[in-house]
Design a protein around this motif. Structure first.
Motif, PDB file in Angstrom:
ATOM      1  N   THR A  24       0.871  -1.174   0.000  1.00  0.00           N
ATOM      2  CA  THR A  24       0.000   0.000   0.000  1.00  0.00           C
ATOM      3  C   THR A  24       0.910   1.227   0.000  1.00  0.00           C
ATOM      4  N   SER A 230     -19.668   4.519   2.034  1.00  0.00           N
ATOM      5  CA  SER A 230     -20.306   3.930   3.214  1.00  0.00           C
ATOM      6  C   SER A 230     -21.690   3.368   2.903  1.00  0.00           C
ATOM      7  N   SER A 244     -14.553  -4.258  -7.761  1.00  0.00           N
ATOM      8  CA  SER A 244     -13.811  -3.562  -6.701  1.00  0.00           C
ATOM      9  C   SER A 244     -12.375  -3.344  -7.146  1.00  0.00           C
ATOM     10  N   SER A 248      -7.324  -0.093  -0.682  1.00  0.00           N
ATOM     11  CA  SER A 248      -7.640  -0.192   0.743  1.00  0.00           C
ATOM     12  C   SER A 248      -7.038  -1.457   1.349  1.00  0.00           C
ATOM     13  N   PRO A 249      -6.533  -1.386   2.576  1.00  0.00           N
ATOM     14  CA  PRO A 249      -6.032  -2.588   3.242  1.00  0.00           C
ATOM     15  C   PRO A 249      -7.160  -3.454   3.795  1.00  0.00           C
ATOM     16  N   HIS A 250      -8.406  -2.951   3.712  1.00  0.00           N
ATOM     17  CA  HIS A 250      -9.566  -3.669   4.248  1.00  0.00           C
ATOM     18  C   HIS A 250     -10.429  -4.217   3.116  1.00  0.00           C
ATOM     19  N   GLN A 251     -11.172  -5.285   3.404  1.00  0.00           N
ATOM     20  CA  GLN A 251     -12.061  -5.862   2.406  1.00  0.00           C
ATOM     21  C   GLN A 251     -13.239  -4.922   2.145  1.00  0.00           C
ATOM     22  N   THR A 252     -13.578  -4.772   0.882  1.00  0.00           N
ATOM     23  CA  THR A 252     -14.676  -3.873   0.512  1.00  0.00           C
ATOM     24  C   THR A 252     -16.015  -4.608   0.425  1.00  0.00           C
ATOM     25  N   THR A 254     -17.710  -8.389   1.785  1.00  0.00           N
ATOM     26  CA  THR A 254     -17.482  -9.607   2.559  1.00  0.00           C
ATOM     27  C   THR A 254     -18.651 -10.573   2.394  1.00  0.00           C
ATOM     28  N   ASP A 277      -9.584  -7.164  -2.713  1.00  0.00           N
ATOM     29  CA  ASP A 277     -10.592  -6.401  -1.969  1.00  0.00           C
ATOM     30  C   ASP A 277     -11.725  -7.269  -1.449  1.00  0.00           C
ATOM     31  N   ASP A 279     -13.794 -10.581  -0.175  1.00  0.00           N
ATOM     32  CA  ASP A 279     -13.670 -11.800   0.631  1.00  0.00           C
ATOM     33  C   ASP A 279     -13.854 -13.023  -0.273  1.00  0.00           C
TER      34      ASP A 279
END
Length: 410
Positions: A24, A230, A244, A248-252, A254, A277, A279
């Motif tokens: 990142t 959001s 996607s 981002s280091p987080h999953q967009t 799931t 991105d 899951d």
């Protein structure tokens, strides 16, 4: 001085392996800061895209380290486990690789033009944070110039297509309908914008997630509807296609998000990010198909593509030679500077002897010497670099040796 590269790409590793070594923006900054402080490292750059990660460094000639092992140490990965997936290059092999890469000749989609922008952005990031040195600066700049020249002068069959274009071709080949279907693109960066535009051109109704940044300036791709990042979960039930493409280091997306509703129909999820991105467990849900960037590979070169590649190779040959001409001059610059200074000093001493018998004032003599010195510097400079341009490299170095010997003996 030498140039080194350690890299992993789509040809040698699946996305499962590549994402272990992806960066990142934040951890790229931290790693380059550590690397740049190591003994023997003069400058460093990271090129990290969805298809590859390459670590570049200019090092001292006596540098014996391994960029791959340094990378594994930082990533806390055992080097033996993934060495077979990596390519380590030095010197001319590394230089040739970068020029071919910047032209799209090593891309998953042959001739694609996103890579030249990514190479330029990698250099800009390193430069802005003071990690690149003059060698890497010129190498990457000339590779970008070569990439742009090839892009302008060579037409690759489907060369401007991106991974998302290939994804759409694949969907259509499976007789899946895109026109008038709903598509949500998560991510409004370069890849997200390209994906959104591609689905718009295919006739889909496209929603693009946006974030509110401090500068307050958000560009929404043409003919797309912007929605808040959001609020993306609210749009999942109505979308036929979900793309996607974020950093981002987080999953967009799931599994938990998708399980909150019953789609009652099939949905295609396309993950263009590395690290991923989406899951991977979403495939456990009935009706969900998940695709990633490795699912869109091009076929072997046809005759038209081979002609285009041959033309690009000829352009690259000239561009690479120009880099080595610069590099040759760069390496002897300290020696050239020494010769220039000695030649001008020699001339000044001879002039000063002649001026002792002149009736000029001291201030006038000093002004005359300074004027002659500047002129002499320009003349010697022109002479040396004219010889460099006209002589073969070994002949020019021989001249440098002779001039140095002349002044060392005097």
């Amino acid at each position: 001085m030498n140039i080194c590269m350690a890299g992993i790409d789509h040809n040698h590793a699946t996305i499962d392996v590549r994402e272990l070594f992806a960066f990142t923006q934040k951890n790229k900054l931290t790693f380059l800061a550590q690397l740049n402080k190591m003994d023997g490292i003069q400058g460093c750059i990271i090129l990290s895209t969805c298809n590859r990660m390459e670590l570049w460094a200019s090092v001292k000639d006596d540098f014996k380290g391994s960029l791959y092992e340094i990378l594994c140490q930082v990533k806390e990965i055992a080097p033996k486990q993934y060495r077979g997936y990596f390519c380590e290059l030095r010197g001319k092999e590394a230089v040739n690789h970068l020029f071919h890469l910047a032209c799209g000749l090593k891309s998953q989609i042959m001739g694609e033009d996103q890579i030249v922008t990514q190479v330029g952005e990698a250099l800009s990031f390193a430069r802005e944070n003071q990690f690149s040195d003059s060698i890497l600066e010129v190498l990457f700049r000339k590779a970008v110039t070569a990439g742009k020249k090839v892009k302008t002068e060579v037409i690759f069959p489907k060369g401007n297509e991106s991974s998302i274009n290939q994804a759409i071709h694949k969907l259509k080949s499976q007789r899946l309908v895109i026109r008038n279907k709903n598509c949500m693109v998560i991510g409004n960066g370069q890849m997200g914008k390209i994906a959104a535009q591609a689905f718009v051109e295919a006739g889909a109704n496209v929603f693009v997630t946006i974030r509110q940044y401090r500068h307050g300036c958000v560009e929404i791709p043409k003919d797309c509807m912007g929605i808040s990042y959001s609020d993306r979960e609210e749009y999942l039930p109505i979308c036929d296609y979900i793309v996607s493409a974020t950093t981002s280091p987080h999953q967009t997306v799931t599994k938990c998000m998708l399980e909150k509703y019953q789609p009652g129909r099939s949905q295609i999820l396309i993950d263009l990010a590395v690290p991923r991105d989406i899951d991977m467990q979403v495939v456990q849900i009935e009706g969900i198909t998940l695709m990633n960037i490795d699912d869109f590979k091009t076929s072997e070169q046809d005759a038209a593509m081979k002609i285009a590649v041959d033309k690009a190779e000829k352009i690259l040959k000239v561009q690479i030679e120009e880099f080595y001409q610069w590099l040759g001059g760069h390496k002897v610059m300290p020696r050239i500077q020494y010769i220039k200074e000695e030649a001008v000093n020699d001339l000044n001493l001879r002039i000063e002897k002649s001026l002792k018998s002149c009736s000029l004032e001291d201030a006038e003599k000093l002004n005359l010497i300074q004027t002659i010195s500047k002129a002499a510097d320009k003349v010697v400079n022109k002479m040396i670099f004219s010889l460099r341009d006209d002589l073969r490299e070994e002949e020019f170095i021989s001249c440098i040796d002779s001039w140095e010997q002349l002044y060392e003996e005097s």
